[in-house]
Scaffold this motif. Structure first.
Motif, PDB file in Angstrom:
ATOM      1  N   PHE A  90      -6.561   1.629  -7.109  1.00  0.00           N
ATOM      2  CA  PHE A  90      -6.493   2.873  -6.334  1.00  0.00           C
ATOM      3  C   PHE A  90      -7.702   2.970  -5.436  1.00  0.00           C
ATOM      4  N   THR A  91      -7.542   3.771  -4.385  1.00  0.00           N
ATOM      5  CA  THR A  91      -8.716   4.238  -3.639  1.00  0.00           C
ATOM      6  C   THR A  91      -8.377   5.647  -3.169  1.00  0.00           C
ATOM      7  N   PRO A  92      -9.366   6.533  -3.123  1.00  0.00           N
ATOM      8  CA  PRO A  92      -9.046   7.924  -2.751  1.00  0.00           C
ATOM      9  C   PRO A  92      -8.549   8.018  -1.313  1.00  0.00           C
ATOM     10  N   GLU A  93      -7.684   9.000  -1.099  1.00  0.00           N
ATOM     11  CA  GLU A  93      -7.188   9.262   0.255  1.00  0.00           C
ATOM     12  C   GLU A  93      -7.107  10.778   0.408  1.00  0.00           C
ATOM     13  N   PRO A  94      -7.168  11.268   1.661  1.00  0.00           N
ATOM     14  CA  PRO A  94      -7.105  12.720   1.868  1.00  0.00           C
ATOM     15  C   PRO A  94      -5.857  13.291   1.189  1.00  0.00           C
ATOM     16  N   LYS A  95      -5.976  14.485   0.655  1.00  0.00           N
ATOM     17  CA  LYS A  95      -4.918  15.012  -0.194  1.00  0.00           C
ATOM     18  C   LYS A  95      -3.581  15.159   0.520  1.00  0.00           C
ATOM     19  N   PHE A 141       0.851  -1.200   0.000  1.00  0.00           N
ATOM     20  CA  PHE A 141       0.000   0.000   0.000  1.00  0.00           C
ATOM     21  C   PHE A 141       0.881   1.242   0.000  1.00  0.00           C
ATOM     22  N   CYS A 142       0.717   2.070  -1.024  1.00  0.00           N
ATOM     23  CA  CYS A 142       1.562   3.260  -1.159  1.00  0.00           C
ATOM     24  C   CYS A 142       0.704   4.502  -1.324  1.00  0.00           C
ATOM     25  N   ASN A 143       1.164   5.577  -0.718  1.00  0.00           N
ATOM     26  CA  ASN A 143       0.502   6.864  -0.923  1.00  0.00           C
ATOM     27  C   ASN A 143       0.960   7.522  -2.208  1.00  0.00           C
ATOM     28  N   SER A 144       0.230   8.582  -2.573  1.00  0.00           N
ATOM     29  CA  SER A 144       0.696   9.450  -3.660  1.00  0.00           C
ATOM     30  C   SER A 144       0.212  10.849  -3.326  1.00  0.00           C
ATOM     31  N   PHE A 145       0.869  11.874  -3.868  1.00  0.00           N
ATOM     32  CA  PHE A 145       0.423  13.224  -3.512  1.00  0.00           C
ATOM     33  C   PHE A 145       0.415  14.204  -4.682  1.00  0.00           C
ATOM     34  N   ASN A 146       0.531  13.688  -5.895  1.00  0.00           N
ATOM     35  CA  ASN A 146       0.404  14.615  -7.018  1.00  0.00           C
ATOM     36  C   ASN A 146      -0.446  13.982  -8.115  1.00  0.00           C
ATOM     37  N   MET A 159     -13.107   2.370   3.060  1.00  0.00           N
ATOM     38  CA  MET A 159     -12.793   3.001   4.345  1.00  0.00           C
ATOM     39  C   MET A 159     -13.492   2.304   5.500  1.00  0.00           C
ATOM     40  N   GLU A 160     -12.762   2.163   6.600  1.00  0.00           N
ATOM     41  CA  GLU A 160     -13.338   1.599   7.814  1.00  0.00           C
ATOM     42  C   GLU A 160     -13.726   2.732   8.774  1.00  0.00           C
ATOM     43  N   ALA A 161     -12.838   3.705   8.914  1.00  0.00           N
ATOM     44  CA  ALA A 161     -13.092   4.784   9.879  1.00  0.00           C
ATOM     45  C   ALA A 161     -12.225   5.976   9.542  1.00  0.00           C
ATOM     46  N   GLN A 162     -12.623   7.133  10.052  1.00  0.00           N
ATOM     47  CA  GLN A 162     -11.759   8.309  10.052  1.00  0.00           C
ATOM     48  C   GLN A 162     -11.721   8.814  11.476  1.00  0.00           C
ATOM     49  N   VAL A 163     -10.539   9.144  11.959  1.00  0.00           N
ATOM     50  CA  VAL A 163     -10.406   9.593  13.344  1.00  0.00           C
ATOM     51  C   VAL A 163      -9.773  10.982  13.308  1.00  0.00           C
ATOM     52  N   ASP A 205      -8.988  17.392  -3.698  1.00  0.00           N
ATOM     53  CA  ASP A 205      -9.294  17.037  -2.311  1.00  0.00           C
ATOM     54  C   ASP A 205      -8.708  15.687  -1.934  1.00  0.00           C
ATOM     55  N   THR A 206      -8.558  14.857  -2.942  1.00  0.00           N
ATOM     56  CA  THR A 206      -8.043  13.527  -2.630  1.00  0.00           C
ATOM     57  C   THR A 206      -6.916  13.156  -3.597  1.00  0.00           C
ATOM     58  N   ASP A 207      -6.025  12.307  -3.097  1.00  0.00           N
ATOM     59  CA  ASP A 207      -5.039  11.648  -3.951  1.00  0.00           C
ATOM     60  C   ASP A 207      -5.371  10.157  -3.921  1.00  0.00           C
ATOM     61  N   TYR A 208      -4.481   9.334  -4.473  1.00  0.00           N
ATOM     62  CA  TYR A 208      -4.811   7.902  -4.537  1.00  0.00           C
ATOM     63  C   TYR A 208      -3.885   7.047  -3.689  1.00  0.00           C
ATOM     64  N   LEU A 209      -4.500   6.242  -2.844  1.00  0.00           N
ATOM     65  CA  LEU A 209      -3.745   5.176  -2.185  1.00  0.00           C
ATOM     66  C   LEU A 209      -3.576   4.068  -3.217  1.00  0.00           C
TER      67      LEU A 209
END
Lengths: 662, 229
Positions: free
Chosen positions: A331-336, A260-265, A393-397, A288-292
């Motif tokens: 991919f799945t969206p993730e906070p930017k 599982f890797c993040n991305s930011f652009n 998504m399971e949860a956001q904290v 608003d989101t990038d892709y996991l």
């Protein structure tokens, strides 16, 4: 309970000492010995200070239960630190010559550094980011460690039998990396995730062709435990969109086989502030989101071994299209602009730190798997299937500002570094972890201020399938006022945090200045897992091959100098307190091959070998054999001497190297 | 076992003079002498003597253990240190003794075996080397230590600064920053024990065979008297 009583008695004493204007010292029976109490009062130490001191003080001769391997950032090195005493034990030369270790000043370490040169450019530094211990069944096994060089996309292998760098491997198709090093649960692969996109093989391409030609590239370096080396021929890469992939983590247990890797652009910003374009810092933060990135590495391995690859610069590359067709990449969206991507100990969840979002987002691997199985997913512009956030998504904290990186303990808590809040957030995991802590799952428990600007965070055995708890270390980027002013370049601040108690009882125990490096990540291993040599196992040991060197001389009788034309070969022994031979006479222009063997077998009886004028300095640890090779270009009278204070007659340990003029 | 070694065995030895003794009287000393040989053989695998050295920079100390045929322990490091004093390598002391020691011990054991088959006082002569073996070992070790401390190379770094000396065979001493303790180890104690067992065996041997020798003499004298009259 006992600890609490002691604390109360200390507190009572201190209060009475303050109120009573220095009343008589408390008798030892009530808590501290009288002289210690007096000292505490004199220094104005609070009960918390005393608790911290007692938690971290390591009496002379006692050793730490944990060892931390910290990256050295732009120093290019790795630091070895004892926890909880926070004493530096060693600085390991990795990408930068380290004369203390004789690393890069003659001997086999020169070869290691040379492996990492790019097209003949002598790279004499690196930007080490994320050290990673080798793992067996998701647990650190204490055999090897790996670290990346972000600046040049290189990977180094450190053998923990002697804590020396054995290999530097240059990524043939990337020029920078970041999401590495991370290992799969049995160290099948060491993963080097990309960072800033570039054409594969860093060929020239205009930024106008960014979307068509620029790519991310994740590398799966096959690690061969027997040889202790990465096997490039068995390694492979996967082509990714130019989304600036960031940190990665390998799934384990239930999610074993996935990465599982993040991305930011995902905006694919190409900068150009000077041209009136939005700067990168803004351009990459637009969406608003990038892709996991969710990658099935077991399937990728099958595909690579099945031959559905392109060979680029000798490396097997799975193209993006193959990865999509074969169901390797999702991919799945993730906070930017996220940073950490951290798999929980059991592998059930992936926690992503939002950086510009006050939440951590928790993904369920089970949900991801169901969504993939269900199919019917939309695709992004490159055709990669995207799992909607509500299906993954399971949860956001909500934790606070600037959540970056998350680690875990044995009590079902997660610890996230909050860069902007300068705090460590302790929060609870839900699901199978909900019974381990008294609080409700997915809730914030405590925010502990740290000083200042925490980047990464690490926990004792924190990346394993069974974290130990006990300690967290906050890797703070700024120290500002924590240490004496030593000029405008300040040390970093490693803060040891006590997490041994549940609830909101975390506390800072110790500030450790790091004044030779800017560490990014660190990992903490239980010290009893490390089985390093005390001395090399046999006299004549070659640390490069990890076996006895054919040019080792195991007794002084075998020392000799042989001339063959312009080649002069020297077999030398090194032992307290002499070299043999003590005179080496050659001619200018000779080619010198010099084998040195330490006859020592006593712990700590290390010798140095410095040859004046020729930039040679070896560290010959007990039993070690090294070979140096050079052309004697300068004539004159030179000395070689021992650079490690080995004995009472250390100064007398020298020889003359006489080079007669041509 | 009990019936075999019982002195009330139903197998009877008939002496030349017509007296009778149980077989066990003869088996018993043989068994004891063989036990002594066994103890001696086992001692070959155990250290006979040791030197322990302590100094501030050796938290675990240094130990050299002397077996009858080799040295064990921190020999390399002790040699490395001793070279400063100009003392010869430990391995050079007692080379001859070590090279023949295994054979010698086996010969001692075989002599004890032979004594089992000798039914007179010559058995004691065969067993004698085992009795004196521990003394020979210690005397030889002292000689080696003496030579060792008296072979200082005056050209070594500290050779001119120390007087010849003999490292102690037993007990504590001091060399530079080192405290030394020399001790007899289990192997030598076993060799001594083998000697004691031999003495016990010989006592029973004498008790068993002297009546035979006496009986022979008596019978011989009687025959002589008979033929002369």
């Amino acid at each position: 309970m006992k600890r609490l009583l002691i604390l109360i008695s200390i507190l009572t004493f201190l209060l009475s000492a303050c109120g009573g204007g220095g009343g008589s010292p408390t008798p030892a029976a009530e808590g501290l010995p009288a002289d210690a109490s007096a000292l505490a009062a004199e220094r104005g130490l609070t009960p918390d200070d005393i608790y911290a001191a007692l938690k971290t003080y390591m009496p002379s001769g006692q050793t730490d239960p944990y060892i931390m391997l910290a990256s050295g950032g732009q120093s290019g090195q790795v630091l070895v630190i004892g926890v909880p005493s926070m004493r530096i034990l060693k600085v390991l030369g990795v990408f930068t010559p380290e004369p203390w270790q004789g690393f890069g000043f003659g001997g086999s370490s020169n070869k290691v550094l040379e492996e990492g040169y790019i097209d003949g450019n002598e790279l004499k530094w690196g930007d080490t980011h994320h050290p990673s211990f080798s793992e067996t069944a998701g647990e650190y096994d204490g055999e090897f460690a790996f670290i990346n060089d972000k600046a040049n996309a290189r990977l180094a292998v450190i053998d923990l039998r002697d804590f020396e760098t054995k290999q530097i491997i240059k990524n043939p198709n990337s020029i920078n990396d970041h999401g590495g090093a991370f290992v799969t649960p049995n160290t099948e692969y060491v993963i080097e995730g990309p960072q800033y996109a570039a054409p594969i093989g860093w060929e020239y391409a205009s930024l106008d062709e960014y979307q068509e030609k620029y790519r991310g590239l994740i590398t799966f370096w096959k690690f061969d435990r027997a040889s202790g080396r990465v096997d490039e021929a068995q390694s492979f890469q996967i082509e990714l969109p130019p989304y600036w992939q960031d940190l990665c983590d390998a799934g384990k247990l239930v999610s074993e086989g996935w990465i599982f890797c993040n991305s930011f652009n995902t905006e694919m910003a190409t900068g150009g502030l000077e041209l009136g374009n939005p700067p990168f810092e803004a351009g990459t933060a637009k969406n608003d989101t990038d892709y996991l990135h969710i990658i099935d590495w077991k399937k990728a391995e099958e595909v690579a071994n099945g031959g559905s690859v392109e060979e680029i610069n000798g490396m097997r590359v799975i193209t993006m299209q193959t990865a999509i067709d074969e169901g390797i990449l999702y991919f799945t969206p993730e906070p930017k602009s996220p940073h950490g991507s951290d798999v929980t100990p059991g592998g059930e969840y992936i926690v992503v730190g939002g950086k510009l979002d006050p939440h951590v987002t928790v993904y369920s691997f089970e949900k991801i798997k169901s969504a993939i199985q269900a199919g019917g997913l939309d695709s992004d512009v490159y055709g990669v299937p995207v799992i909607p956030l509500d299906k993954s998504m399971e949860a956001q904290v909500e934790l606070g500002l600037g959540p970056l990186h998350t680690v875990y303990d044995d009590k079902g808590y997660a610890y996230t570094s909050l860069f902007l809040d300068s705090a460590v957030a302790r929060w609870t995991l839900g699901g199978p972890y909900a019974d381990k802590h008294p609080e409700e799952g997915w809730t914030l428990v405590q925010k502990l201020p740290v000083q200042y600007n925490i980047g990464h965070i690490t926990a004792a055995e924190g990346d394993t399938a069974s974290p130990d708890g006990q300690y967290v270390v906050a890797l703070n980027k700024w120290s500002i006022d924590r240490f004496a002013n030593v000029g405008p370049l300040l040390p970093q601040n490693f803060q040891l945090v006590d997490i041994s108690q549940t609830g909101d009882q975390m506390r800072v125990l110790y500030d450790m200045p790091i004044g030779m490096a800017e560490p990014h990540y660190a990992q903490i291993i239980s010290a009893d897992k490390l089985k390093a040599f005390e001395v090399y196992p046999e006299v004549g040991w070659n640390p490069e091959t990890m076996s006895v060197d054919p040019n080792a001389v195991t007794s002084e009788d075998q020392t000799r100098v042989e001339r063959n034309g312009n080649n002069v070969e020297i077999w030398m022994t090194v032992v307290r307190s002499h070299f043999k031979p003590e005179r080496v006479e050659i001619k200018q222009g000779d080619h010198v091959v010099w084998h040195l063997t330490s006859l020592e077998q006593t712990r700590d009886a290390t010798h140095g070998f410095a040859l004046s004028g020729y930039n040679i300095n070896l560290s010959l640890e007990p039993g070690e054999t090294q070979t140096i090779e050079f052309d004697a270009t300068m004539s004159g009278t030179f000395t070689y001497y021992c650079t490690e204070f080995c004995s009472a007659l250390h100064l007398e340990m020298l020889g003359y190297f006489l080079v007669s003029p041509e | 076992m009990r019936s075999l070694f019982s002195r009330k065995s139903d197998v009877i030895v008939l002496l030349p003079d017509g007296n009778k003794r149980p077989l066990g009287d003869y088996l018993f000393p043989s068994a004891i002498l063989m036990l002594a040989a066994l103890i001696l053989m086992v001692s070959m695998f155990l250290p006979y003597w040791s030197m322990k050295m302590t100094a501030p920079q050796y938290p675990k100390g240094l130990t050299v253990e002397v077996y009858i045929n080799h040295l064990e322990g921190d020999v390399r490091e002790v040699d490395a240190l001793n070279h400063y004093l100009g003392m010869p390598p430990l391995d050079e002391g007692g080379r001859l003794e070590r090279s023949i020691s295994l054979v010698a011990i086996v010969v001692l054991g075989l002599l004890l075996m032979a004594a089992v088959f000798v039914g007179n006082q010559w058995a004691a002569v065969l067993a004698l080397p085992v009795l004196v073996f521990p003394l020979i070992f210690l005397a030889d070790l002292w000689l080696i230590l003496y030579r060792y401390g008296h072979s200082i190379d005056p050209t070594s770094p500290l050779g001119s600064a120390i007087d010849p000396f003999t490292p102690p065979l037993f007990g504590a001493g001091t060399v530079g920053q080192f405290g030394t303790v020399a001790s007899v180890e289990i192997g030598l104690f076993m060799a001594i024990a083998a000697g004691v067992v031999v003495l016990v065996g010989l006592w029973f041997h004498r008790a068993a065979y002297k009546p035979i020798v006496d009986a022979r003499k008596k019978v011989g004298t009687a025959e002589q008297e008979a033929s002369s009259t």
